[in-house]
Scaffold this motif. Structure first.
Motif, mmCIF file in Angstrom:
data_model
loop_
_atom_site.group_PDB
_atom_site.id
_atom_site.type_symbol
_atom_site.label_atom_id
_atom_site.label_comp_id
_atom_site.label_asym_id
_atom_site.label_seq_id
_atom_site.Cartn_x
_atom_site.Cartn_y
_atom_site.Cartn_z
ATOM 1 N N ARG A 295 15.017 -3.098 -0.704
ATOM 2 C CA ARG A 295 15.151 -4.548 -0.850
ATOM 3 C C ARG A 295 13.863 -5.172 -1.346
ATOM 4 N N TRP A 296 12.736 -4.624 -0.888
ATOM 5 C CA TRP A 296 11.444 -5.211 -1.231
ATOM 6 C C TRP A 296 10.667 -4.245 -2.113
ATOM 7 N N ASP A 297 10.982 -4.242 -3.392
ATOM 8 C CA ASP A 297 10.248 -3.435 -4.362
ATOM 9 C C ASP A 297 9.081 -4.281 -4.867
ATOM 10 N N VAL A 298 7.886 -4.018 -4.361
ATOM 11 C CA VAL A 298 6.751 -4.905 -4.616
ATOM 12 C C VAL A 298 6.390 -4.985 -6.099
ATOM 13 N N ARG A 299 6.754 -3.952 -6.880
ATOM 14 C CA ARG A 299 6.436 -3.970 -8.313
ATOM 15 C C ARG A 299 7.377 -4.868 -9.098
ATOM 16 N N ASP B 253 10.260 -14.157 -4.306
ATOM 17 C CA ASP B 253 10.519 -13.006 -3.441
ATOM 18 C C ASP B 253 9.427 -12.866 -2.382
ATOM 19 N N TYR B 254 8.198 -13.170 -2.761
ATOM 20 C CA TYR B 254 7.097 -13.079 -1.798
ATOM 21 C C TYR B 254 7.217 -14.175 -0.735
ATOM 22 N N VAL C 169 0.838 -1.203 0.000
ATOM 23 C CA VAL C 169 0.000 0.000 0.000
ATOM 24 C C VAL C 169 0.872 1.251 0.000
ATOM 25 N N GLY C 170 1.925 1.242 0.821
ATOM 26 C CA GLY C 170 2.787 2.410 0.940
ATOM 27 C C GLY C 170 3.531 2.733 -0.337
ATOM 28 N N GLN C 171 4.038 1.704 -1.029
ATOM 29 C CA GLN C 171 4.799 1.928 -2.253
ATOM 30 C C GLN C 171 3.916 2.295 -3.442
ATOM 31 N N LEU C 172 2.675 1.826 -3.439
ATOM 32 C CA LEU C 172 1.787 2.068 -4.580
ATOM 33 C C LEU C 172 0.904 3.308 -4.414
#
Length: 325
Positions: A127-131, A137-138, A112-115
């Motif tokens: 380190r955790w670029d959700v896109r 990775d998940y 939510v924060g990154q998007l």
């Protein structure tokens, strides 16, 4: 179970959690003349204070939590299959489920924060670029297969779960070989023997130390005056180590030995606290929120430090110290 040791465990839960938070609170970047510099290249008072609280005092927290976990796991010297199943069942509820749940919460917050345009600057995704994350990775974010999970302090729970799974084997080795096996683990922890294992070397050594302490029929604690003297000597040792950390980049063996000294000093000191005192009562109340602070502090700290850096734009010792504390 030794009453003095049990009292120390209860009273130390909250102070040790504070120590873990301090370890993760270190602020290494400072803006000087619009250039980012690393605080640890600057041998100053600020760096000394952070080293003292985070790299010296704070570094006894995780070892003690592993030691306490080993001590509390089995009160019996010999274990059975039924006892092992009971312990596993209890730890699934108290460790595994919170481990998965709080990693999921942090992953959800990161997504939510990154998007979200308004908040994306506070969630860097270094380190955790959700896109860009793959399916692996998940899984890695949940389990910490290669490194820490997405809620990075929870590597402790991951390693503790693995140690509990292996605990019958470790218990047998402790029962049969006692101090010989512990000395072997100590040598591995000091890197005197270069053996790579999939669990933290520190975790294995202190967890097994807890198992060994649980086997003792009687634990002897020094008097209150002697405990205070030992603690004063530890404080002196801590001040010296923080100086080495700041000026000379530390000494590996001194650091490891000082961790053991600190663990001993703080346990015997807290074992002498009167359980009826207001201070002890306060620590017991605060211990009830210790686990929540532990599982929630990692991501909150990262976001809070990012916000404070944007607001304060640290360019001097006072502002960088404010971010730290």
């Amino acid at each position: 179970m030794n009453s003095e040791f049990s009292k120390a465990i209860t009273l130390l839960r909250f102070p040790l959690i504070v120590g873990i938070v301090l370890v993760h609170s270190q602020s290494g970047e400072i803006l000087i003349n619009n250039n980012i510099d690393n605080l640890y290249t600057l041998a100053n008072f600020n760096c000394y204070i952070q080293n003292l609280f985070s790299e010296v005092f704070g570094r006894i927290s995780v070892p003690l939590f592993f030691l306490f976990s080993g001590y509390l796991l089995y009160r019996e010297k010999n274990i059975s299959v039924n006892l092992y199943k009971e312990k596993l069942s209890n730890r699934i509820r108290s460790l595994l489920i919170p481990f998965i749940f709080w990693n999921f919460i942090v992953l959800l917050i990161q997504i939510v924060g990154q998007l979200t345009p308004v908040t994306k600057n506070f969630f860097t995704g270094e380190r955790w670029d959700v896109r860009a994350m793959s399916l692996f990775d998940y899984f890695n974010a949940f389990l910490g297969i290669s490194g820490s999970p997405i809620n990075y302090p929870l590597w402790f729970l991951r390693d503790l779960i693995l140690l509990i799974i292996l605990s019958p084997f470790l218990k047998i080795l402790i029962n049969r070989f006692s101090y010989i096996f512990l000395l072997l683990l100590f040598a591995i922890w000091l890197n005197l023997m270069h053996i790579e294992i999939f669990i933290s070397k520190e975790a294995v050594f202190f967890f097994c130390t807890g198992l060994l302490i649980a086997n003792q029929n009687k634990l002897t604690f020094p008097s209150k005056n002697k405990a205070i003297i030992v603690f004063i000597f530890y404080l002196i040792s801590a001040l010296i180590e923080a100086y080495y950390q700041t000026i000379l980049d530390g000494n590996f063996i001194f650091h490891k030995v000082n961790i053991i000294f600190g663990c001993y000093a703080i346990v015997i000191l807290f074992s002498q606290i009167n359980a009826k005192q207001k201070f002890a009562h306060l620590l017991k109340i605060l211990s009830s929120i210790s686990f929540f602070i532990f599982v929630a502090h990692g991501s909150l700290l990262e976001v809070l430090k990012t916000i404070l850096k944007l607001i304060l734009e640290p360019q001097n010792q006072i502002s960088i110290m404010a971010i730290y504390f």
